[in-house]
Design a protein around this motif. Sequence first.
Motif, PDB file in Angstrom:
ATOM      1  N   THR A 230      69.561  86.179  39.201  1.00  0.00           N
ATOM      2  CA  THR A 230      68.422  86.432  38.316  1.00  0.00           C
ATOM      3  C   THR A 230      68.823  87.277  37.108  1.00  0.00           C
ATOM      4  O   THR A 230      68.132  87.259  36.082  1.00  0.00           O
ATOM      5  CB  THR A 230      67.277  87.128  39.078  1.00  0.00           C
ATOM      6  N   SER A 233      71.593  84.816  34.810  1.00  0.00           N
ATOM      7  CA  SER A 233      70.982  83.639  34.165  1.00  0.00           C
ATOM      8  C   SER A 233      70.501  83.966  32.753  1.00  0.00           C
ATOM      9  O   SER A 233      70.312  83.059  31.930  1.00  0.00           O
ATOM     10  CB  SER A 233      69.820  83.112  35.017  1.00  0.00           C
ATOM     11  N   TRP A 234      70.318  85.246  32.451  1.00  0.00           N
ATOM     12  CA  TRP A 234      69.939  85.652  31.103  1.00  0.00           C
ATOM     13  C   TRP A 234      71.159  85.666  30.163  1.00  0.00           C
ATOM     14  O   TRP A 234      70.992  85.662  28.944  1.00  0.00           O
ATOM     15  CB  TRP A 234      69.309  87.049  31.124  1.00  0.00           C
ATOM     16  N   ARG A 238      72.030  89.064  26.837  1.00  0.00           N
ATOM     17  CA  ARG A 238      70.645  89.463  27.106  1.00  0.00           C
ATOM     18  C   ARG A 238      70.552  90.303  28.381  1.00  0.00           C
ATOM     19  O   ARG A 238      69.525  90.290  29.057  1.00  0.00           O
ATOM     20  CB  ARG A 238      69.747  88.225  27.199  1.00  0.00           C
ATOM     21  N   GLU A 239      71.602  91.030  28.685  1.00  0.00           N
ATOM     22  CA  GLU A 239      71.583  91.864  29.892  1.00  0.00           C
ATOM     23  C   GLU A 239      70.434  92.864  29.851  1.00  0.00           C
ATOM     24  O   GLU A 239      69.711  93.054  30.835  1.00  0.00           O
ATOM     25  CB  GLU A 239      72.921  92.596  30.052  1.00  0.00           C
ATOM     26  N   ALA A 242      67.187  91.212  30.623  1.00  0.00           N
ATOM     27  CA  ALA A 242      67.038  90.890  32.043  1.00  0.00           C
ATOM     28  C   ALA A 242      66.500  92.092  32.806  1.00  0.00           C
ATOM     29  O   ALA A 242      65.580  91.981  33.628  1.00  0.00           O
ATOM     30  CB  ALA A 242      68.382  90.449  32.613  1.00  0.00           C
ATOM     31  N   ASN A 245      62.861  92.830  31.878  1.00  0.00           N
ATOM     32  CA  ASN A 245      61.933  91.921  32.538  1.00  0.00           C
ATOM     33  C   ASN A 245      61.605  92.389  33.951  1.00  0.00           C
ATOM     34  O   ASN A 245      60.456  92.308  34.402  1.00  0.00           O
ATOM     35  CB  ASN A 245      62.520  90.508  32.587  1.00  0.00           C
TER      36      ASN A 245
END
Length: 469
Positions: A230, A233-234, A238-239, A242, A245
């Motif tokens: 999960t 996948s970003w 885009r750590e 992630a 989120n």
Amino acid sequence: MTNPLLATDSYKQSHFRQYPPEARQISAYVEARTNPFSDDVLFFGLQAYLRKALQRPISDKDIERAAQICSAHGVPFNREGWQQIVDDHAGLLPLEIKALPEGSLVPSGVPLVQLENTDDRMPWLTTWVETALLRAVWYPSTVATMSFKCKQVIYRGLLATSEEPDQQIPFKLHDFGARGVSSSESAALGGMAHLVNFAGTDTMEALEAASEYYDAEVAGFSIPAAEHSTMTSWGPERETAAYANVLDQFARKDKLVAVVSDSYDIHNAVRNIWCGTLKDQVLASGATVVIRPDSGSPVETPLKVLETLWQSYGGTENAKGARLLNPAVRVIQGDGMTLATIEQLVAEMVRKRWSLDNIAFGMGGGLLQHVNRDTMRFAMKANAMKTEDGQWKDVFKMPVSDPNKASKAGRQAVVFQNGQLVARKFDEVDPADDQLKVVYRDGKLHESSSFDDVRARANDGLKQSLSSG
């Protein structure tokens, strides 16, 4: 496997022809022999076997199928004996099983279980169940003991560094072992054994087992948590998004959420994201964000993460003189955790004046799978035979090539001596003093323990072991 007539070793199928003709009853016992792993065993798991296996009647269909398989397999089949059990005992095994209370901390070499057949036509039956009974006891008892030994280490660390060790200890070791075991049943039994000592688990089959076999409502708990899929996948670019989120989805006042943070660079993630870009969001949420390293040294990595979090979020020094992080952040170390590395990490945290309130530990295969019957040298041995004249005769083994494998002679009792459980011959003690109590006879359960009962006994054992050690 669903046919109980096949839940044994092949050679057991021929043993009904091997006992002496004068045999009427066979007595046997189960123990963890003296072993290098632990001086004590946390006894657990028998009740699950009694409820799951011994309360299921065997049927004519079971007999027919077992007869077919034994014939093709090349071993004899005791059709007459099994048919007598179906016809005369409603398919339920005519055995008497005595046991110590589950959750007891028992010295190695002391019998946990004592059993014998109750139908004189079936002296073969006692040791016929050895395979399933021993398996039902050794595995959950060994996992429970492993978990218990970890609890001893962690609790000592809490006593040295925490103002509330009893409130902290239930969630200090989390079970991550479901995917690392050999079967769903192993996950259920091993995971349930861990829950005797702790309340944190991700092995959900253990919850169902504790409910079905020990009448627990919900024996364990968990929290929302991220995994690598999960997060990765970003993508690396885009750590931060992630992690943000996860905060958006789950970070609420007084709630916990765990975030694995080593997909790329754990120290960059902690230093520049958790202590940088997302720090204000973490603090504003009112939640506790649990950072999870999942690679590197299982001792040095979490210690470095703690230091970085301390430099940014700060905290307090408690009454034990140990550093306690701002409640917005905590750490969980699950990678590389064994009894040895937990001991090392706890020792380093105590030495560096870190409160163990700051951290939780996780174990997977090391908890549920890296054990076997020889870990604690579990064995079931025949110890007496009742003959046609009504007399009991001692039965034992004493191999000259390995005296450590000598077995106990005579039906066993377990009594308290100077506050310690010790083995004695049954005929030499007052039956009222025998701590082995009947739990099963002829298909009926005579004693049962709730999961709360088991936990309470194990907790008493913890306190006694720490006071004596």
